[in-house]
Design a protein around this motif. Sequence first.
Motif, PDB file in Angstrom:
ATOM      1  N   ALA A 174      -3.478  23.821   9.089  1.00  0.00           N
ATOM      2  CA  ALA A 174      -2.941  24.879   8.045  1.00  0.00           C
ATOM      3  C   ALA A 174      -3.958  25.943   8.319  1.00  0.00           C
ATOM      4  N   ARG A 175      -3.673  27.203   7.874  1.00  0.00           N
ATOM      5  CA  ARG A 175      -4.275  28.371   7.681  1.00  0.00           C
ATOM      6  C   ARG A 175      -5.328  28.279   6.617  1.00  0.00           C
ATOM      7  N   PRO A 176      -6.444  28.344   6.956  1.00  0.00           N
ATOM      8  CA  PRO A 176      -7.781  28.283   5.915  1.00  0.00           C
ATOM      9  C   PRO A 176      -7.805  29.327   4.710  1.00  0.00           C
ATOM     10  N   GLU A 177      -7.105  30.380   4.926  1.00  0.00           N
ATOM     11  CA  GLU A 177      -6.997  31.513   3.936  1.00  0.00           C
ATOM     12  C   GLU A 177      -6.298  30.870   2.674  1.00  0.00           C
ATOM     13  N   ILE A 178      -5.430  29.981   2.925  1.00  0.00           N
ATOM     14  CA  ILE A 178      -4.402  29.693   1.817  1.00  0.00           C
ATOM     15  C   ILE A 178      -5.107  29.247   0.663  1.00  0.00           C
ATOM     16  N   TRP A 179      -4.605  29.659  -0.410  1.00  0.00           N
ATOM     17  CA  TRP A 179      -4.919  29.041  -1.854  1.00  0.00           C
ATOM     18  C   TRP A 179      -3.900  28.035  -2.254  1.00  0.00           C
ATOM     19  N   HIS A 230       9.323  37.202  -7.732  1.00  0.00           N
ATOM     20  CA  HIS A 230      10.664  37.321  -7.801  1.00  0.00           C
ATOM     21  C   HIS A 230      11.375  36.015  -7.241  1.00  0.00           C
ATOM     22  N   GLY A 231      12.282  35.570  -7.845  1.00  0.00           N
ATOM     23  CA  GLY A 231      13.334  34.760  -7.802  1.00  0.00           C
ATOM     24  C   GLY A 231      14.571  35.227  -6.953  1.00  0.00           C
ATOM     25  N   PRO A 232      15.468  34.565  -6.229  1.00  0.00           N
ATOM     26  CA  PRO A 232      16.579  35.287  -5.823  1.00  0.00           C
ATOM     27  C   PRO A 232      17.558  35.735  -6.816  1.00  0.00           C
ATOM     28  N   ARG A 233      18.592  35.278  -7.078  1.00  0.00           N
ATOM     29  CA  ARG A 233      19.641  35.461  -8.103  1.00  0.00           C
ATOM     30  C   ARG A 233      19.377  34.772  -9.191  1.00  0.00           C
ATOM     31  N   GLY A 234      18.398  35.112 -10.268  1.00  0.00           N
ATOM     32  CA  GLY A 234      17.873  34.056 -11.067  1.00  0.00           C
ATOM     33  C   GLY A 234      16.616  33.450 -10.572  1.00  0.00           C
ATOM     34  N   GLY A 235      15.641  32.927 -11.591  1.00  0.00           N
ATOM     35  CA  GLY A 235      14.649  32.379 -11.283  1.00  0.00           C
ATOM     36  C   GLY A 235      13.342  32.922 -10.985  1.00  0.00           C
ATOM     37  N   ASP A 236      12.832  34.203 -11.633  1.00  0.00           N
ATOM     38  CA  ASP A 236      11.977  34.929 -11.569  1.00  0.00           C
ATOM     39  C   ASP A 236      10.918  34.005 -12.301  1.00  0.00           C
ATOM     40  N   GLU A 237       9.687  33.731 -11.718  1.00  0.00           N
ATOM     41  CA  GLU A 237       8.516  32.926 -12.190  1.00  0.00           C
ATOM     42  C   GLU A 237       7.382  33.315 -12.611  1.00  0.00           C
ATOM     43  N   ILE A 238       6.583  32.758 -13.542  1.00  0.00           N
ATOM     44  CA  ILE A 238       5.224  33.103 -13.890  1.00  0.00           C
ATOM     45  C   ILE A 238       4.520  31.820 -13.521  1.00  0.00           C
ATOM     46  N   ASN A 239       3.552  31.597 -12.742  1.00  0.00           N
ATOM     47  CA  ASN A 239       2.861  30.621 -12.188  1.00  0.00           C
ATOM     48  C   ASN A 239       1.186  30.757 -12.637  1.00  0.00           C
ATOM     49  N   LEU A 240       0.347  29.681 -12.758  1.00  0.00           N
ATOM     50  CA  LEU A 240      -0.812  29.511 -12.818  1.00  0.00           C
ATOM     51  C   LEU A 240      -1.581  28.837 -11.626  1.00  0.00           C
ATOM     52  N   PRO A 241      -1.582  29.542 -10.497  1.00  0.00           N
ATOM     53  CA  PRO A 241      -1.609  28.965  -9.203  1.00  0.00           C
ATOM     54  C   PRO A 241      -3.003  28.320  -9.101  1.00  0.00           C
ATOM     55  N   GLN A 242      -2.762  26.972  -8.604  1.00  0.00           N
ATOM     56  CA  GLN A 242      -4.212  26.242  -8.329  1.00  0.00           C
ATOM     57  C   GLN A 242      -4.241  25.826  -6.900  1.00  0.00           C
ATOM     58  N   ALA A 243      -5.541  25.503  -6.708  1.00  0.00           N
ATOM     59  CA  ALA A 243      -5.868  25.286  -5.297  1.00  0.00           C
ATOM     60  C   ALA A 243      -4.933  24.232  -4.590  1.00  0.00           C
ATOM     61  N   GLY A 244      -4.577  24.367  -3.475  1.00  0.00           N
ATOM     62  CA  GLY A 244      -3.854  23.522  -2.651  1.00  0.00           C
ATOM     63  C   GLY A 244      -2.383  23.116  -3.173  1.00  0.00           C
ATOM     64  N   ARG A 247     -15.808  28.737   2.128  1.00  0.00           N
ATOM     65  CA  ARG A 247     -15.858  27.231   2.573  1.00  0.00           C
ATOM     66  C   ARG A 247     -15.094  26.222   1.696  1.00  0.00           C
ATOM     67  N   ASP A 248     -14.828  26.546   0.245  1.00  0.00           N
ATOM     68  CA  ASP A 248     -14.187  25.525  -0.533  1.00  0.00           C
ATOM     69  C   ASP A 248     -12.616  25.923  -0.632  1.00  0.00           C
ATOM     70  N   ASN A 249     -11.933  26.767   0.372  1.00  0.00           N
ATOM     71  CA  ASN A 249     -10.595  26.956   0.198  1.00  0.00           C
ATOM     72  C   ASN A 249     -10.040  25.564   0.592  1.00  0.00           C
ATOM     73  N   PRO A 250      -8.902  25.078  -0.259  1.00  0.00           N
ATOM     74  CA  PRO A 250      -8.402  24.096  -0.041  1.00  0.00           C
ATOM     75  C   PRO A 250      -7.793  23.383   1.280  1.00  0.00           C
TER      76      PRO A 250
END
Length: 386
Positions: free
Chosen positions: A218-223, A247-261, A208-211
């Motif tokens: 919007a889809r309610p499953e999305i974080w 994966h990025g495309p050609r360059g730009g692979d990323e690490i994220n610390l994903p936060q709600a919304g 119930r507290d998904n963003p």
Amino acid sequence: MARQMVILALAMASFGCSSQQSSAAASGGAATPAPKATSTGMKVETIAKGLDHPWSVALMPDGSFLITERPGRLRHVSADGKVGEPIAGVPGVFAQGQGGLLDVVLAPDFAKSKKIYLSFAEPGENDTAGTAVATATLGDTALTNLRVIYRQQPKLTGGGHFGSRIVFDGHGHVFISQGERQDRPTAQKLDMLQGKLVRLNLDGSVPRDNPFVGRKDARPEIWSYGHRNMQGLALDPRTGTLWESEHGPRGGDEINLPQAGKNYGWPIITYGIDYPGYKISESVGTSAPGMEQPHHYWPKSPALSGMAFYTGRPGSAWNDSLFLGSLVEMNLIRLSLKGNAIVGEERLLADGGDRIRDVRVGNDGNVYVLTDADDGKLLRLTPPGK
């Protein structure tokens, strides 16, 4: 000038940039590479071989292993490396391109329930497919009580960018990473599940507290959203923070610390370019209002896959590390951590010539690695000095 900056970035073949450095690069400043770490004395053992493009390994309580093979097989591998026959009852998979049977994890109550979670590319009508997750009870030779708890909607054509990893947060929720199915604009569309990190209750229902719960558009499953192809996902045991790699495309692979919304930008902002060498057509550059900078990125893509933390072992040379598989550069990346800051980088298994698909850390203090090949292997890495 912008094209010169891209070319310069791509030339920095082996360096990563922290989130602070990312902000500097976005404003035209130079990106400083993370310092290199060095270590010797690592021991590498082959536990099992002859696996057909293994994708994920779950470490079993008795020291054995549960391994997915991308063509659609699940196998039990004994602690001494004996590869079992395929386990029956696995869901049918879309095995074209990058599709197939993907992640496998043990449920939080596995010791009691014998339940596992599987992610896979699920076939649909008219040659479409989408990422899905199922739960099942693991038996000696077969799965029972199989139930699909999540389906990416809508299903799309094509064989690319399914993700997918599964992580529990310890509070009754499961995170599922996915790709945008090589349909870039979908990552920004909140009424579609492609390019989204999803958060569910363990039974597949929506918290119930998904963003985005309660929003008709919007889809309610999305974080979180604006992701490209997330093949690494892990919870930091020190803090409970979720880390994600894509994966990025050609360059730009990323690490994220994903936060709600939060919106992580793809394809509007990126540190990569398109494969023929052109700018991503939707991109406005490396930053835009309302879009998050990556916590860490690589100007030249290693093609990141599995991810695992190595923590809680202060006597180990690898303590406070984050391991990531590299498919293109064919090595195992070890990032040294100080809190959330990435302070060093080391490449392991660089002489093996193997695509590294998954990495897990065992309770024994060793690191377990899957190589992605027709003759894939399960490796055990013992850290220096152990």
